[in-house]
Write a protein that holds these residues in place. Sequence first.
Motif, PDB file in Angstrom:
ATOM      1  N   LEU A  74     -72.530  33.733  67.675  1.00 50.28           N
ATOM      2  CA  LEU A  74     -73.839  33.182  67.306  1.00 50.28           C
ATOM      3  C   LEU A  74     -74.883  33.416  68.403  1.00 50.28           C
ATOM      4  O   LEU A  74     -76.040  33.711  68.118  1.00 50.28           O
ATOM      5  CB  LEU A  74     -73.689  31.676  67.025  1.00 50.28           C
ATOM      6  CG  LEU A  74     -74.878  30.954  66.440  1.00 50.28           C
ATOM      7  CD1 LEU A  74     -75.205  31.487  65.054  1.00 50.28           C
ATOM      8  CD2 LEU A  74     -74.605  29.457  66.354  1.00 50.28           C
ATOM      9  N   VAL A  84     -56.387  22.838  68.806  1.00 51.31           N
ATOM     10  CA  VAL A  84     -56.361  24.062  69.616  1.00 51.31           C
ATOM     11  C   VAL A  84     -56.866  25.264  68.809  1.00 51.31           C
ATOM     12  O   VAL A  84     -57.778  25.976  69.244  1.00 51.31           O
ATOM     13  CB  VAL A  84     -54.930  24.325  70.134  1.00 51.31           C
ATOM     14  CG1 VAL A  84     -54.880  25.633  70.916  1.00 51.31           C
ATOM     15  CG2 VAL A  84     -54.479  23.166  71.004  1.00 51.31           C
ATOM     16  N   TYR A  99     -65.989  22.290  62.319  1.00 48.91           N
ATOM     17  CA  TYR A  99     -65.127  21.993  63.482  1.00 48.91           C
ATOM     18  C   TYR A  99     -64.424  20.640  63.260  1.00 48.91           C
ATOM     19  O   TYR A  99     -63.196  20.527  63.357  1.00 48.91           O
ATOM     20  CB  TYR A  99     -66.010  21.945  64.736  1.00 48.91           C
ATOM     21  CG  TYR A  99     -65.315  22.136  66.073  1.00 48.91           C
ATOM     22  CD1 TYR A  99     -63.989  21.786  66.274  1.00 48.91           C
ATOM     23  CD2 TYR A  99     -66.007  22.673  67.155  1.00 48.91           C
ATOM     24  CE1 TYR A  99     -63.376  21.958  67.511  1.00 48.91           C
ATOM     25  CE2 TYR A  99     -65.414  22.858  68.394  1.00 48.91           C
ATOM     26  CZ  TYR A  99     -64.092  22.494  68.561  1.00 48.91           C
ATOM     27  OH  TYR A  99     -63.502  22.675  69.787  1.00 48.91           O
ATOM     28  N   SER A 152     -60.508  24.992  67.907  1.00 49.48           N
ATOM     29  CA  SER A 152     -61.370  25.241  69.072  1.00 49.48           C
ATOM     30  C   SER A 152     -61.485  26.731  69.353  1.00 49.48           C
ATOM     31  O   SER A 152     -62.561  27.224  69.704  1.00 49.48           O
ATOM     32  CB  SER A 152     -60.817  24.526  70.308  1.00 49.48           C
ATOM     33  OG  SER A 152     -60.797  23.149  70.080  1.00 49.48           O
ATOM     34  N   ILE A 193     -59.008  28.896  77.247  1.00 52.52           N
ATOM     35  CA  ILE A 193     -59.592  27.576  77.550  1.00 52.52           C
ATOM     36  C   ILE A 193     -58.999  26.468  76.658  1.00 52.52           C
ATOM     37  O   ILE A 193     -58.532  25.452  77.181  1.00 52.52           O
ATOM     38  CB  ILE A 193     -61.137  27.628  77.494  1.00 52.52           C
ATOM     39  CG1 ILE A 193     -61.649  28.476  78.663  1.00 52.52           C
ATOM     40  CG2 ILE A 193     -61.754  26.227  77.550  1.00 52.52           C
ATOM     41  CD1 ILE A 193     -63.126  28.790  78.655  1.00 52.52           C
ATOM     42  N   PRO A 194     -58.955  26.629  75.323  1.00 56.82           N
ATOM     43  CA  PRO A 194     -58.346  25.556  74.516  1.00 56.82           C
ATOM     44  C   PRO A 194     -56.872  25.325  74.860  1.00 56.82           C
ATOM     45  O   PRO A 194     -56.405  24.182  74.851  1.00 56.82           O
ATOM     46  CB  PRO A 194     -58.498  26.060  73.078  1.00 56.82           C
ATOM     47  CG  PRO A 194     -59.636  27.006  73.122  1.00 56.82           C
ATOM     48  CD  PRO A 194     -59.547  27.665  74.449  1.00 56.82           C
ATOM     49  N   LEU A 200     -69.207  30.516  68.080  1.00 61.71           N
ATOM     50  CA  LEU A 200     -70.407  30.204  68.869  1.00 61.71           C
ATOM     51  C   LEU A 200     -70.789  31.386  69.766  1.00 61.71           C
ATOM     52  O   LEU A 200     -71.975  31.688  69.935  1.00 61.71           O
ATOM     53  CB  LEU A 200     -70.190  28.930  69.704  1.00 61.71           C
ATOM     54  CG  LEU A 200     -71.390  28.423  70.489  1.00 61.71           C
ATOM     55  CD1 LEU A 200     -72.603  28.188  69.587  1.00 61.71           C
ATOM     56  CD2 LEU A 200     -71.074  27.131  71.238  1.00 61.71           C
ATOM     57  N   ALA A 201     -69.781  32.044  70.322  1.00 57.02           N
ATOM     58  CA  ALA A 201     -70.066  33.215  71.173  1.00 57.02           C
ATOM     59  C   ALA A 201     -70.769  34.303  70.361  1.00 57.02           C
ATOM     60  O   ALA A 201     -71.702  34.947  70.849  1.00 57.02           O
ATOM     61  CB  ALA A 201     -68.772  33.744  71.778  1.00 57.02           C
ATOM     62  N   ALA A 225     -65.109  36.826  76.175  1.00 63.47           N
ATOM     63  CA  ALA A 225     -65.266  35.662  75.290  1.00 63.47           C
ATOM     64  C   ALA A 225     -63.997  35.435  74.475  1.00 63.47           C
ATOM     65  O   ALA A 225     -63.538  34.295  74.313  1.00 63.47           O
ATOM     66  CB  ALA A 225     -66.466  35.861  74.358  1.00 63.47           C
ATOM     67  N   LEU A 246     -71.204  24.994  61.628  1.00 67.84           N
ATOM     68  CA  LEU A 246     -70.054  25.177  62.524  1.00 67.84           C
ATOM     69  C   LEU A 246     -69.545  23.829  63.034  1.00 67.84           C
ATOM     70  O   LEU A 246     -68.335  23.570  63.069  1.00 67.84           O
ATOM     71  CB  LEU A 246     -70.449  26.084  63.691  1.00 67.84           C
ATOM     72  CG  LEU A 246     -69.394  26.292  64.784  1.00 67.84           C
ATOM     73  CD1 LEU A 246     -68.185  27.040  64.232  1.00 67.84           C
ATOM     74  CD2 LEU A 246     -69.965  27.062  65.963  1.00 67.84           C
ATOM     75  N   SER A 260     -61.338  34.078  76.774  1.00 67.70           N
ATOM     76  CA  SER A 260     -61.659  32.670  77.092  1.00 67.70           C
ATOM     77  C   SER A 260     -61.395  31.774  75.889  1.00 67.70           C
ATOM     78  O   SER A 260     -60.947  30.640  76.041  1.00 67.70           O
ATOM     79  CB  SER A 260     -63.124  32.539  77.502  1.00 67.70           C
ATOM     80  OG  SER A 260     -63.424  33.424  78.519  1.00 67.70           O
ATOM     81  N   SER A 263     -63.829  28.179  66.769  1.00 65.90           N
ATOM     82  CA  SER A 263     -65.213  27.722  67.007  1.00 65.90           C
ATOM     83  C   SER A 263     -65.807  28.403  68.238  1.00 65.90           C
ATOM     84  O   SER A 263     -66.999  28.713  68.271  1.00 65.90           O
ATOM     85  CB  SER A 263     -65.255  26.202  67.198  1.00 65.90           C
ATOM     86  OG  SER A 263     -64.703  25.591  66.083  1.00 65.90           O
ATOM     87  N   PHE A 264     -64.974  28.583  69.262  1.00 66.71           N
ATOM     88  CA  PHE A 264     -65.429  29.259  70.485  1.00 66.71           C
ATOM     89  C   PHE A 264     -65.949  30.653  70.129  1.00 66.71           C
ATOM     90  O   PHE A 264     -67.064  31.040  70.516  1.00 66.71           O
ATOM     91  CB  PHE A 264     -64.255  29.356  71.470  1.00 66.71           C
ATOM     92  CG  PHE A 264     -64.631  29.770  72.869  1.00 66.71           C
ATOM     93  CD1 PHE A 264     -65.159  31.038  73.131  1.00 66.71           C
ATOM     94  CD2 PHE A 264     -64.464  28.896  73.945  1.00 66.71           C
ATOM     95  CE1 PHE A 264     -65.498  31.412  74.424  1.00 66.71           C
ATOM     96  CE2 PHE A 264     -64.802  29.273  75.237  1.00 66.71           C
ATOM     97  CZ  PHE A 264     -65.315  30.531  75.470  1.00 66.71           C
TER      98      PHE A 264
END
Lengths: 503, 159
Positions: free
Chosen positions: B118, B105, B95, B108, B134-135, B115-116, B127, B91, B130, B111-112
């Motif tokens: 994961l 953006v 990224y 991200s 967030i990005p 990871l969430a 999630a 990942l 967000s 990837s967010f």
Amino acid sequence: MTLLENLAAGFELVANFESVFALAGGVLIGVIAGAIPGLSATMAVALTLPFTFAMQPITGILLLLGVYKGGIFGGSIPAILIKTPGTPASSATILDGHPMVKNGQAGKALGMALWASCTADLISNLALILCAGWLAAFALKFGPPEFFTLILFSLTIIAGVSGDSLLKGIVSALFGLILATIGLDLVYGTNRFTLNDPNLMGGLNFIAVLIGLFAIPEILAMVWNPKSNEGETQSLGKEWVTFAEYKRCFKSIVRGSFIGVFLGSIPGIGAAPSAFLSYSEARRKSPNKENFGKGEIEGVAASESGNNGVAGATLIPLLALGIPGDVITAVIIGAFMVHNLQPGPMMFLNSPDIIYGLFMGLIISSVFLFLIGSVAIRAFRYVADIPRGILFPAVMVLCVYGCYAVNNNIFDVGVMFAMGWLGYVMLCKGIPAAPFLIAFILGPLLEDNFRQSMLMSGGSGEILVRGPITWFFWTLTIITIVAIIRSGLGKKKAEAVEHGNQE
Amino acid sequence: MLNNSYFSTGLASLILSLFLLFVAIPYGVTAPSNVTNIVLSPVFWPEVLSVLLGITGIALMISGRSAVKDSVAELLPTKGCYKRIAFLAVLMAAYVAAIPVLGLVWTSMISFVALAVLIKTSHPRTALISAVVIPLVLYMFFAHVAGMAIPQGEFLRLP
């Protein structure tokens, strides 16, 4: 300029909306980050750093100092409520803080933690104001050989006290020093480990290294075990700390503050040993010593004053000598560098307004810490409940944006991830990261002063022992090494005895 | 008794030291031929550090052989931890590689979410929200407040 004139100039710099807002915002961010188990004050400061690039130097640095102070206090909230220190410095607070929670006195424990923290913070700030100028004036006598020996001494003590093992600390510092040699040579401008890649010619980006070293390993640790950092929040209870209790603990608070100031002003020792020393001194001197460990409010006061007493004092070597007092001030040095400021004795001559502005800001930060801390105690439940499955992805995205923003360079993001893996391996092997980062910052300074000394003397090593100041630092370095080796041998002997007893 | 973390750290340090002394410094550091004094040469400092690293490595190995217990708290393997760690490595590489193509953006956001997933978030809806918000908020700050050039990618550009 007199001290009063300098303070007035500093006040003028700080008395504006941006600075006050940055300070309050910093304390708030710090308290929240410190209160979240798994995040640390260091990580919070590192992640806030990129947001300061677009700010005025004083505003940006005040924001980071706010995060630092808030983070140290914030760590005590989960330490008391869920027996999980938000920062290593809060470990001592658990000893009496959590038993108080079990006795239904959570509000009292947190209140005392706040009062003790603010008192110690104020004492520490005053010590900084009184000592830093004096030390900086003395440091003006330093030339390259004196600085070389001073930095060498700082590195020795940082490597020696940052972890369980002196040797692992030295390895960590050596890794940092070696990595700092990447880039163009300081004297001849030739390539060193650059692989002819222009991205490496300026050396590895400091912010990529520090974010990678301190934030990414936490994400890796979370992925390794997603169930970690879970605790059960307790209610605050109805009892609150009274002025009579504060008065009863005042002696321990002041003692802890001075312990914090003393240990904080020595580079590398940091807040955790100070908190434990303050706690043990309070227990030794207290009439209620048998109650320590079972929920004694004086124990909370002592450990919190010990760890917060360090916060202002760690800035003494940073501002006066340009040597970071601990890993967080090593991160803060990045903010100075980004704004083309070099902390050290010359800054007192060239930018006294910034120095005294910082002093004024620090005094104001104690007030913000009290106000924001009071609210944070009550709001902790919401902060602690931020799901880790959202928090850590957010941290990763924040790391990438922050790291990219330094130079608008994707290469730095790659460096950050690579450093994250290195940091994780170091974490798994028990190698402390603090000596690595501090050596990485001080490495070029160490080499530069060494080579300048050699240029001055035509290559003769005698210049490194040319006067009383260099002798003083050599002696301190030797004493430190001997003391650390002796304590290491003592520990080994005790382990051997324990091992023998078990068999 | 062999103390693993000491011995392995020492061995790694020694190998790194030898690599630096015999490969990385001779081939990776350029020293001008007119440097008369060795202490002023660009290779001097890396060589000194490499030698010190080697010595410390040996000391750690010796210390690892005599130590009675390892003070490192072991990170005990949990179910699927190696797979998750390997996935995270992929990942991270993806990224970095995807930023020039998709933009910071969008990369991200993806990837967010990855990871969430994961770390098996228990709040998938939050999630997801967000991951978008967030990005975008960070983009607004860095691009419009701090005035930085955030990579936009080749497909969808943001204002």
